[in-house]
Design a protein around this motif. Structure first.
Motif, mmCIF file in Angstrom:
data_model
loop_
_atom_site.group_PDB
_atom_site.id
_atom_site.type_symbol
_atom_site.label_atom_id
_atom_site.label_comp_id
_atom_site.label_asym_id
_atom_site.label_seq_id
_atom_site.Cartn_x
_atom_site.Cartn_y
_atom_site.Cartn_z
ATOM 1 N N ILE B 120 0.828 -1.208 0.000
ATOM 2 C CA ILE B 120 0.000 0.000 0.000
ATOM 3 C C ILE B 120 0.858 1.252 0.000
ATOM 4 N N SER B 121 1.870 1.250 0.839
ATOM 5 C CA SER B 121 2.557 2.505 1.131
ATOM 6 C C SER B 121 3.828 2.722 0.332
ATOM 7 N N HIS B 122 4.451 1.652 -0.089
ATOM 8 C CA HIS B 122 5.776 1.738 -0.710
ATOM 9 C C HIS B 122 6.837 2.292 0.224
ATOM 10 N N MET B 242 13.781 -2.506 0.079
ATOM 11 C CA MET B 242 13.938 -1.963 -1.270
ATOM 12 C C MET B 242 13.194 -0.653 -1.464
ATOM 13 N N ASN B 243 11.994 -0.576 -0.944
ATOM 14 C CA ASN B 243 11.219 0.642 -1.132
ATOM 15 C C ASN B 243 11.990 1.876 -0.670
ATOM 16 N N LEU B 244 12.665 1.734 0.440
ATOM 17 C CA LEU B 244 13.446 2.868 0.940
ATOM 18 C C LEU B 244 14.607 3.185 0.023
ATOM 19 N N SER B 322 11.785 11.403 5.671
ATOM 20 C CA SER B 322 11.023 12.462 6.349
ATOM 21 C C SER B 322 10.052 13.077 5.352
ATOM 22 N N ARG B 323 10.478 13.107 4.160
ATOM 23 C CA ARG B 323 9.733 13.622 3.020
ATOM 24 C C ARG B 323 8.651 12.638 2.592
ATOM 25 N N MET B 324 8.083 11.910 3.517
ATOM 26 C CA MET B 324 7.142 10.888 3.071
ATOM 27 C C MET B 324 5.740 11.439 2.905
ATOM 28 N N ASN B 325 4.954 10.690 2.198
ATOM 29 C CA ASN B 325 3.589 11.106 1.910
ATOM 30 C C ASN B 325 2.698 10.816 3.117
ATOM 31 N N TYR B 326 2.710 11.757 4.063
ATOM 32 C CA TYR B 326 1.995 11.526 5.317
ATOM 33 C C TYR B 326 0.494 11.389 5.103
ATOM 34 N N ALA B 327 -0.030 12.153 4.176
ATOM 35 C CA ALA B 327 -1.480 12.153 3.948
ATOM 36 C C ALA B 327 -1.962 10.747 3.595
ATOM 37 N N ALA B 332 -2.998 4.816 6.348
ATOM 38 C CA ALA B 332 -2.650 3.422 6.041
ATOM 39 C C ALA B 332 -2.202 2.687 7.299
ATOM 40 N N VAL B 333 -1.305 3.311 8.040
ATOM 41 C CA VAL B 333 -0.831 2.698 9.288
ATOM 42 C C VAL B 333 -1.994 2.543 10.255
ATOM 43 N N ASN B 334 -2.775 3.593 10.338
ATOM 44 C CA ASN B 334 -3.911 3.584 11.248
ATOM 45 C C ASN B 334 -4.868 2.439 10.943
#
Lengths: 344, 344
Positions: B120-122, B242-244, B322-327, B332-334
């Motif tokens: 979902i998140s990559h 890998m995603n990171l 840090s530059r992640m897509n928080y929105a 997703a985590v929630n």
DNA sequence: ATTAGCACTCTATATTATAGAGTGCTAATA
DNA sequence: TATTAGCACTCTATAATATAGAGTGCTAAT
């Protein structure tokens, strides 16, 4: 298969490889002339090198660079030139004594093997857990989780334990389950998985229908256990990758990424170690071997280990750059495999 | 703690961060002027940006480069500006249905959570296994391995199984062991680890000396199980790295190496997730937070999950730049945490 | 058979030049 | 007073160029 090389050629190849192993830089004729035991000028060395290149044992990255060993070069080196260093008795004792085998937990033992081999070699160790096909079943126990789920604990000799949750066809009481467990344990004693299906079906007569679904569940479970250890984590143990990343051949982004990608999917490594398991003793996969073509520039030293009964049980390996220190690494893997034989 | 920012400032900060999240390049005033909803010239934007920089929300890598958000910038963004996207019902249904929970094997469930969240998140998901302190004990079983070694199988509700090999003080027969197992199981029913020591010692009177060493063994085992799950592999689940590595901030050798090193020792992550476990709901660690200072440029979104009984059980997290897509990442985590609550 | 000598090739490194993005400041504007 | 156009300035990133040096293959001499 391998061509004959006269002593002079061998000596030059030897020097090139041993130097390349240390520096990771292409080796030039001048250096060889000064270093190796042949008292020849660089011009003569150049002639020999040109020949060696023609035969495919070394390779020039570009015109007028030094030479780098090829896969065939390494192969020849390993088969015909290399003299492995023996591990000193003292060192052996040290290694053996740092094995903390209290508890006989196979998982811990294998992890310890990985860590030790990592420390000794500074490459990346891999270990395949022992096969269970020939392991003798010690004990089966059914435990009730809830109305519709049972836990089957299967214990093999050597401290291998397998937990598996299966569905229940009806609501058993724990007392019932304990009874069936006890009954089964009477029968199974000392048989291996392969024989077990028959043994069980023969051993159970009247009660068959009463715990038919249980039987089905565990027999199905045997098949799983036998064919593949379901969880890769319990099957393949991989040591620290850092050692590899410190090698100069992986000091750039693209290569390091391809390396990580290759190891993320454990199947390649598992396949390789399963292959190694079937063979006796040390095997070495170099660079672009067919069995190990995924990652260029890597070699794997493998050895199978087995209990005293004699059949193959598992395998251990060490992944390093093709340019790895075989003289040190081969006996290290070998000794670790022996150690595993003793302990397991 | 956080200063007030008027709407205009917020809008500029918002634009900078959202753009930076996408491109990973410093954002200039001209771009903001053209893109954001304020109809201002680039010169005015520049004034605002200078102010934002003074307040510490953005930062210039070098004179006359665009601006990059700071940790405080992200923090303000997350707390005051960000509007998370809700996950559509359809998507929720998809995620939920791809959970294959047949078997109720906790290990498999957690791995599935990791893989799903990764997809979902990559980013890189991490999951901490449920705590066992408050888990109710369902069953204990002693199984004989050999003369001097016993296996203790401990089953908790929720399908958590723990195997532990302990030394035996004498040569028990399996029949004996089964008897003791049965006796213990009568007593323990429905108590959690914390209560268990007392319950057992109270419940056993006459037989105490006869299987004293067994008791000692399992009580010692409880302490281990409670305080820490011994094997890190069964405690912390880490998704694909890998995603990171695909993120541009890790596209150079040094950074990727420091990243790998940081993750090789799982203790940092474990500590973080244990911290998160104690808190209710979502928590976010950014860049150089004290609790997460090890790796600059990374953020972690965490959430605790718990069974319906209400107390904290475990935690789940997502590591990204840090530059992640928080929105996207926060819900997703929630949602994944909620899902784990439901399933476990 | 071996080697000294030499012209040649190619890389790696440093150096320089160029373009462009973005800024801060100032003066003009609404 | 708030905003903006204009401009000189700074700094990076990229490309282009120059230089040094390592190593070669070949040839002719030993």
């Amino acid at each position: 298969m391998e061509e004959f090389l006269n002593e002079r050629f061998q000596e030059v190849l030897h020097c090139i490889i041993e130097e390349y192993i240390v520096t990771a830089n292409p080796v030039g004729s001048k250096f060889i002339a000064g270093k190796c035991s042949l008292n020849l000028s660089s011009a003569s060395i150049r002639n020999i090198m040109a020949s060696l290149e023609e035969k495919g044992y070394i390779h020039q990255p570009y015109f007028s660079a030094g030479r780098v060993p090829t896969s065939s070069g390494y192969k020849f080196y390993i088969n015909s030139i290399l003299k492995t260093k023996k591990i000193s008795k003292q060192q052996k004792e040290e290694i053996r004594s740092s094995f903390n085998i209290s508890g006989r937990d196979i998982k811990k033992i294998l992890w310890q093997a990985v860590h030790l081999l990592s420390e000794i070699s500074h490459y990346m160790p891999i270990v395949l857990a022992p096969e269970r096909t020939y392991a003798n079943l010690l004990h089966i126990e059914f435990i009730k989780l809830d109305k519709s789920n049972l836990l089957v604990v299967t214990v093999f000799d050597g401290g291998i334990v397998d937990n598996k949750i299966i569905g229940a066809d009806r609501d058993y009481t724990q007392a019932e389950l304990s009874k069936y467990s006890a009954k089964l344990n009477e029968i199974i004693n000392g048989h291996n998985i392969d024989e077990l299906k028959d043994v069980i079906l023969k051993g159970i007569d009247k009660d068959r229908e009463s715990f038919f679904s249980l039987l089905n569940g565990i027999i199905f479970n045997f098949d799983l256990v036998k064919n593949k250890i379901e969880n890769e984590d319990d099957y393949l143990y991989i040591g620290s990758r850092m050692n590899l990343f410190d090698e100069p051949e992986f000091s750039n982004y693209e290569k390091i990424k391809s390396l990580i990608k290759a190891f993320e999917d454990k199947k390649t490594i598992i396949k390789l170690l399963e292959l190694a398991k079937q063979k006796e003793g040390i095997h070495i996969f170099i660079g672009s071997d067919t069995e190990w073509s995924d990652i260029n520039g890597l070699s794997v030293i493998t050895a199978s280990y087995h209990s005293k009964k004699g059949f193959a049980e598992g395998s251990i390996g060490l992944i390093g750059p093709s340019r790895m220190n075989y003289a040190m690494a081969i006996p290290a893997v070998n000794y670790m495999a022996k150690l595993l034989c003793d302990i397991i």
